[in-house]
Design an enzyme around this catalytic site. Structure first.
Site, PDB file in Angstrom:
ATOM      1  N   PRO A   2       0.825  -1.214   0.000  1.00 44.42           N
ATOM      2  CA  PRO A   2       0.000   0.000   0.000  1.00 44.42           C
ATOM      3  C   PRO A   2       0.855   1.258   0.000  1.00 44.42           C
ATOM      4  O   PRO A   2       1.858   1.342   0.706  1.00 44.42           O
ATOM      5  CB  PRO A   2      -0.797  -0.132   1.302  1.00 44.42           C
ATOM      6  CG  PRO A   2      -0.839  -1.594   1.580  1.00 44.42           C
ATOM      7  CD  PRO A   2       0.477  -2.124   1.097  1.00 44.42           C
ATOM      8  N   GLU A   3       0.454   2.216  -0.826  1.00 40.07           N
ATOM      9  CA  GLU A   3       1.170   3.485  -0.903  1.00 40.07           C
ATOM     10  C   GLU A   3       0.378   4.549  -0.158  1.00 40.07           C
ATOM     11  O   GLU A   3      -0.612   4.250   0.510  1.00 40.07           O
ATOM     12  CB  GLU A   3       1.389   3.844  -2.375  1.00 40.07           C
ATOM     13  CG  GLU A   3       2.179   2.773  -3.134  1.00 40.07           C
ATOM     14  CD  GLU A   3       2.394   3.106  -4.600  1.00 40.07           C
ATOM     15  OE1 GLU A   3       2.337   4.295  -4.965  1.00 40.07           O
ATOM     16  OE2 GLU A   3       2.620   2.170  -5.395  1.00 40.07           O
TER      17      GLU A   3
END
Length: 283
Positions: A2-3
């Site tokens: 996840p960014e």
């Protein structure tokens, strides 16, 4: 992994259910994730009032009234699921326990926050709020791309004289916080900058344009609930939708969406990661 938009989305889902309430019970089902969990984690969390939730780069920080913060990193496959929310935004019934439910936090208001992580690449820690910016995980992180400290002059200062490819320079968390492969590819496309161009050779004007596009891409992704490619889910269990808006990421051999371009999206490998770009529009 996840960014920034995915972590921001999860944090925003957790905040209304936790802020201002007290942690009533904590269930720790294993001693470690990517690293050992903090000593006496259960006792240190139970009875604590949650003051605020915030994000720093790809970390979620849950500030407690006892002077510590619960730091959460989702890793590759970590998910935070919320049930029993009294505000009615999530499913009221608590789901049956799953195999990889490693940490379960129950709030006094009836909310349950479950951390599920099949690969156990995520992490949790309890860190003192005082001097928190000097913590080893946070000390060397650059400015937030949506904050006032991130601008073209910052990039000029960081990139001056550097032969590092633009893609790699933007993925370096010391230069800017929270950016990952997806959103760097998308921002460079919008800015028309080739991912292999040397960072020190990009003009101030183009860097100013890039800053604007980075902000726009991140805001668009947050509004869409992030991107769900494999494991990511929002805190209510729903998928993110920004993957349907990708201009270049994961679109190899598909036509560029810029009107009149005519080229196909290309893919190269940079530092072991796939980079997607338009060979005609990005210079």
């Amino acid at each position: 992994m996840p960014e920034l938009p995915e972590v921001e989305t999860v944090m925003r889902g957790m905040a209304p259910a936790m802020e201002g309430d007290v942690i009533a019970r904590v269930q720790v089902n294993r001693p470690d994730l990517r690293w050992p969990l903090p000593t006496n984690m259960q006792a240190r969390l139970q009875g604590q009032k949650v003051i605020a939730l915030r994000r720093r780069a790809k970390y979620i920080l849950c500030d407690l009234d006892g002077g510590e913060s619960l730091l959460i990193h989702l890793g590759m496959s970590g998910r935070v699921l919320i049930s029993g929310d009294p505000l009615g935004r999530f499913v009221h019934d608590h789901p049956a326990a799953e195999k990889h439910d490693h940490i379960i936090i129950e709030m006094k208001n009836g909310t349950r926050i479950t951390y599920n992580d099949p690969r156990r690449f995520g992490a949790m820690d309890l860190i003192a709020q005082e001097g928190q910016d000097e913590h080893p995980l946070l000390a060397k992180i650059g400015p937030e791309p949506l904050g006032n400290d991130f601008d073209a002059q910052h990039l000029i200062n960081r990139f001056q004289g550097r032969a590092t490819p633009m893609k790699s320079a933007l993925l370096d968390q010391k230069n800017v916080a929270g950016l990952g492969n997806i959103y760097v590819c998308e921002a460079l496309f919008r800015a028309g900058i080739h991912p292999a161009r040397k960072a020190g050779n990009v003009s101030a004007t183009r860097l100013d344009d890039l800053v604007r596009h980075i902000r726009d891409v991140l805001r668009d992704a947050i509004e869409a609930g992030g991107s769900s490619l494999k494991d990511f889910r929002q805190a209510d269990g729903k998928l993110g939708y920004f993957q349907h808006s990708f201009d270049v990421y994961d679109r190899e051999a598909q036509p560029c969406r810029n009107a009149g371009c005519g080229a196909d999206i290309a893919r190269v490998t940079q530092s072991g990661r796939s980079t997607f770009y338009c060979p005609n529009c990005q210079r």
